[in-house]
Design an enzyme around this catalytic site. Sequence first.
Site, PDB file in Angstrom:
ATOM      1  N   GLY A  60       0.787  -1.295  -0.071  1.00 25.54           N
ATOM      2  CA  GLY A  60       0.013  -0.112   0.134  1.00 25.54           C
ATOM      3  C   GLY A  60       1.003   1.393   0.132  1.00 25.54           C
ATOM      4  O   GLY A  60       1.867   1.291   0.598  1.00 25.54           O
ATOM      5  N   TYR A  61       0.216   2.320  -0.493  1.00 21.49           N
ATOM      6  CA  TYR A  61       1.161   3.607  -0.760  1.00 21.49           C
ATOM      7  C   TYR A  61       0.795   4.567   0.498  1.00 21.49           C
ATOM      8  O   TYR A  61      -0.552   4.716   0.686  1.00 21.49           O
ATOM      9  CB  TYR A  61       0.757   4.236  -1.994  1.00 21.49           C
ATOM     10  N   LEU A  62       1.879   4.990   1.187  1.00 19.95           N
ATOM     11  CA  LEU A  62       1.354   5.870   2.432  1.00 19.95           C
ATOM     12  C   LEU A  62       1.140   7.399   1.628  1.00 19.95           C
ATOM     13  O   LEU A  62       0.142   7.775   1.899  1.00 19.95           O
ATOM     14  CB  LEU A  62       2.299   6.133   3.367  1.00 19.95           C
ATOM     15  N   ALA A  64      -5.037   3.098  -1.624  1.00 22.36           N
ATOM     16  CA  ALA A  64      -4.085   2.626  -2.689  1.00 22.36           C
ATOM     17  C   ALA A  64      -3.342   1.586  -2.176  1.00 22.36           C
ATOM     18  O   ALA A  64      -2.347   1.486  -1.680  1.00 22.36           O
ATOM     19  CB  ALA A  64      -3.060   3.817  -2.855  1.00 22.36           C
TER      20      ALA A  64
END
Lengths: 156, 156
Positions: A28-30, A82
């Site tokens: 997942g994108y931070l 995301a």
Amino acid sequence: MGVEIERKFLVPDGAPVPDGPESEIRQGYLVTDPGGAEARIRRRDGACTLTVKRGTGLVRGEWETPLDAGQFAALWPATEHARIDKTRRTVPLGPHEAVVDTYRGRLAGLRTAEVEFADPGRAAAFVPPPWFGPEVTGRPEYGNRELATAAGPPRP
Amino acid sequence: MGVEIERKFLVPDGAPVPDGPESEIRQGYLVTDPGGAEARIRRRDGACTLTVKRGTGLVRGEWETPLDAGQFAALWPATEHARIDKTRRTVPLGPHEAVVDTYRGRLAGLRTAEVEFADPGRAAAFVPPPWFGPEVTGRPEYGNRELATAAGPPRP
């Protein structure tokens, strides 16, 4: 931090994908910025990492650190917008190897194969095996970041 | 994840800042996006943290996890473009407290005081002590993210 030379293909439903070791990947994108920087967390089987990428082309930088399970759990909710879940199988392919990703969740139905090459000559000379489908190299909608926020698999 | 009500002031050179406990803060931004999301690492005295913020206004989220010294060291180089070094002194101020930040490095010469309030009424009624200088509340050039990439202290 070398340049990666890769070609990416779709793998159609029912294609006879050879056997190979598999791992479960959840990432997942931070935070991502339009200039190409990103901070991403990933769990591959049991191992969690945080990766930061910045810049493009020759001034690209990448930094990484392992996370423990508690740290990953604390940050995972921040990636709700995301995420990607997939099973990755690594398949030998003559002198190369193919990384076959089968996506789950929103992206269920998508399966891709990626092959990395030592130089552009080898990339150009590569003959895809019969179980590969259409090539999608360079198509932005098949990039990791784009897939992570896509509502479903891209239209082939 | 409540709303923060704060006022921020400059503290002029030579102002008689009262005593209070101090800590050394070093922070750097891994990735920021123009929409307001950010991933930041911070070391305050010995303790390191990673913080992710997303969104604005009422849908703001914040996630945090401690980092060990090795993780902080691995990620710190990724913040080279956006860093802040400062000494923070906490000063009692009647029913409130002031957080006085003295910046170092590129921002040397800048000193600010911030006071947080429980509600807007108390914020409006606050009378700054004589050692406070001009108010800079809401001026974007005094925000953390902006200071982290500024070439020097903002012009007052």
